[in-house]
Design an enzyme around this catalytic site. Structure first.
Site, mmCIF file in Angstrom:
data_model
loop_
_atom_site.group_PDB
_atom_site.id
_atom_site.type_symbol
_atom_site.label_atom_id
_atom_site.label_comp_id
_atom_site.label_asym_id
_atom_site.label_seq_id
_atom_site.Cartn_x
_atom_site.Cartn_y
_atom_site.Cartn_z
ATOM 1 N N ASP A 1 -4.361 18.478 -13.192
ATOM 2 C CA ASP A 1 -2.972 17.851 -12.964
ATOM 3 C C ASP A 1 -2.637 16.948 -14.014
ATOM 4 O OD1 ASP A 1 -0.480 17.748 -11.443
ATOM 5 O OD2 ASP A 1 -1.370 16.237 -10.095
ATOM 6 N N GLY B 1 2.024 10.167 -0.929
ATOM 7 C CA GLY B 1 2.322 11.401 -0.751
ATOM 8 C C GLY B 1 2.006 11.877 0.714
ATOM 9 N N THR B 2 1.668 13.196 0.937
ATOM 10 C CA THR B 2 1.578 13.844 2.078
ATOM 11 C C THR B 2 0.320 13.108 2.885
ATOM 12 O OG1 THR B 2 2.287 15.863 1.551
ATOM 13 C CG2 THR B 2 1.093 15.736 3.666
ATOM 14 N N ALA C 1 -1.698 10.277 1.604
ATOM 15 C CA ALA C 1 -2.370 8.954 1.047
ATOM 16 C C ALA C 1 -0.968 8.061 0.661
ATOM 17 C CB ALA C 1 -3.141 9.153 -0.181
ATOM 18 N N THR C 2 -1.080 6.705 0.719
ATOM 19 C CA THR C 2 -0.228 5.912 0.215
ATOM 20 C C THR C 2 -0.869 5.088 -0.846
ATOM 21 O OG1 THR C 2 0.929 5.839 2.484
ATOM 22 C CG2 THR C 2 1.095 3.998 0.780
ATOM 23 N N VAL C 3 -0.506 4.669 -1.846
ATOM 24 C CA VAL C 3 -0.916 3.861 -2.834
ATOM 25 C C VAL C 3 -0.465 2.530 -2.754
ATOM 26 C CG1 VAL C 3 -1.576 3.386 -5.196
ATOM 27 C CG2 VAL C 3 -1.814 5.511 -4.458
ATOM 28 N N LEU D 1 3.166 1.635 -4.045
ATOM 29 C CA LEU D 1 3.288 1.773 -5.400
ATOM 30 C C LEU D 1 3.642 3.224 -5.446
ATOM 31 C CD1 LEU D 1 0.302 -0.058 -6.976
ATOM 32 C CD2 LEU D 1 2.647 -0.596 -7.022
ATOM 33 N N GLY D 2 3.244 4.003 -4.421
ATOM 34 C CA GLY D 2 3.618 5.353 -4.421
ATOM 35 C C GLY D 2 2.924 6.087 -3.246
#
Length: 335
Positions: free
Chosen positions: A154, A40-41, A43-45, A37-38
């Site tokens: 954020d 970053g540096t 983590a992965t969702v 789903l998404g």
């Protein structure tokens, strides 16, 4: 190699959907992960289905090795979600969390309704009253966070998600990865610069310490964005964005603002107050006429919002392409 399951069932409140089954069960037998789903540096969702109940969730998967010096962030995010999950309808719910030999897993409800701005653009119309209703909901959730000693840090449209595709779906504040506990009684001021520059308050860049008012600054930026299709401090480069924020340089001169009420503009101004001590609090914002009173009938804002958003997106893409080309030419000339 057998993976060890370390359950943390205290995250689940009474009456919450139970994703945990047999506590002796070993991973990866508990959840089956699906599409990404998404990410970053660190983590992965991914989508995750609970094998026993067949319920869908979102799994934030963090590699322990990559997170070796960042595990406090994970613990902080879990602690925050434990404190606020299930107590407010507009905050993403924590379902479970655990670890295996290699990864940390944070399981939350799966928000399937998409991001706020995508939902707005998919509609046939969007009015000032719609923007006010959305910001009332968001500000109410922010007030709840602040009342519980939490600064989100954020807030931005990408972190405002709909629970489902239902037209009356709840809007949720998501992504608490940068959130922090903040107790007024401790007179503790956060110092770490983090967030998304266009939504960050000036005191964050000044490194003089900051607290809950940074979230209200973001509320002002989001409101401006929803009513116009662009952020108040949008500039070609990140350096120029920061300079504009520090100088508090923004206007309502664009023609799209001619149809926006003075009440809405006043709300934005009071959220974008340079001095955090004079900025609206979440409680004060909910009493402001823009959020507390019925909004007058206005023209459909959606055509202007779409046009401005797409124009700036095209400009930014072109600017980044030119900057990348110039960087490449400089490197080429060095060799």
């Amino acid at each position: 190699m057998q993976q060890t399951y370390k359950p943390n069932t205290s995250a689940l409140k009474d009456g919450a959907p139970k994703a945990t089954v047999d506590q002796k069960q070993l991973l990866p037998c508990k959840y089956r992960v699906g599409r990404v789903l998404g990410g970053g540096t660190y983590a992965t969702v991914r989508e995750a289905v609970h094998i026993e109940t067949n319920k869908m969730y979102a799994a934030k998967i963090m590699n322990k090795k990559m997170m070796e010096k960042k595990q406090d962030f994970v613990k902080n995010e879990i602690a925050i979600l434990k404190r606020v999950s299930y107590e407010h309808p507009n905050i993403l719910h924590l379902v479970d969390f655990f670890e295996t030999v290699n990864n940390l897993y944070l399981i939350t409800e799966l928000a399937t309704g998409g991001e706020l701005f995508d939902r707005i653009c998919a509609k046939g119309s969007f009015y000032e009253a719609d923007a006010a209703a959305l910001m009332r909901t968001t500000t109410s959730a922010v007030k709840y966070l602040h009342d519980n000693g939490i600064v989100h840090r954020d807030l931005k449209p990408e972190n405002l998600l709909y629970r489902s595709k239902d037209p009356n779906s709840d809007l949720l504040i998501a992504d608490f990865g940068l959130s922090h506990f903040y107790e007024d009684s401790q007179y503790y001021m956060l110092m770490t610069a983090c967030g998304t520059p266009e939504y960050m308050a000036p005191e964050v860049f000044r490194r003089t310490g900051y607290g809950k008012p940074v979230d209200m600054w973001a509320i002002g930026v989001i409101t401006y964005f929803l009513l116009s299709g662009y952020t108040p401090f949008a500039r070609p480069s990140q350096v120029e964005v920061i300079e504009a924020i520090l100088a508090n340089e923004y206007t309502f001169n664009d023609p799209c603002w001619s149809g926006i009420s003075e009440t809405a503009k006043d709300f934005i101004k009071k959220c974008l107050e340079n001095d955090p001590s004079k900025r609206l609090t979440a409680a004060d914002a909910l009493k402001h006429p823009f959020l507390s009173e019925k909004r007058p009938a206005t023209s459909n804002l959606l055509p202007n919002v779409r046009e401005n958003f797409n124009a700036r997106k095209t400009f930014r893409t072109a600017y980044n392409a030119v900057r990348a080309f110039n960087t490449w030419k400089k490197l080429e000339n060095k060799h």
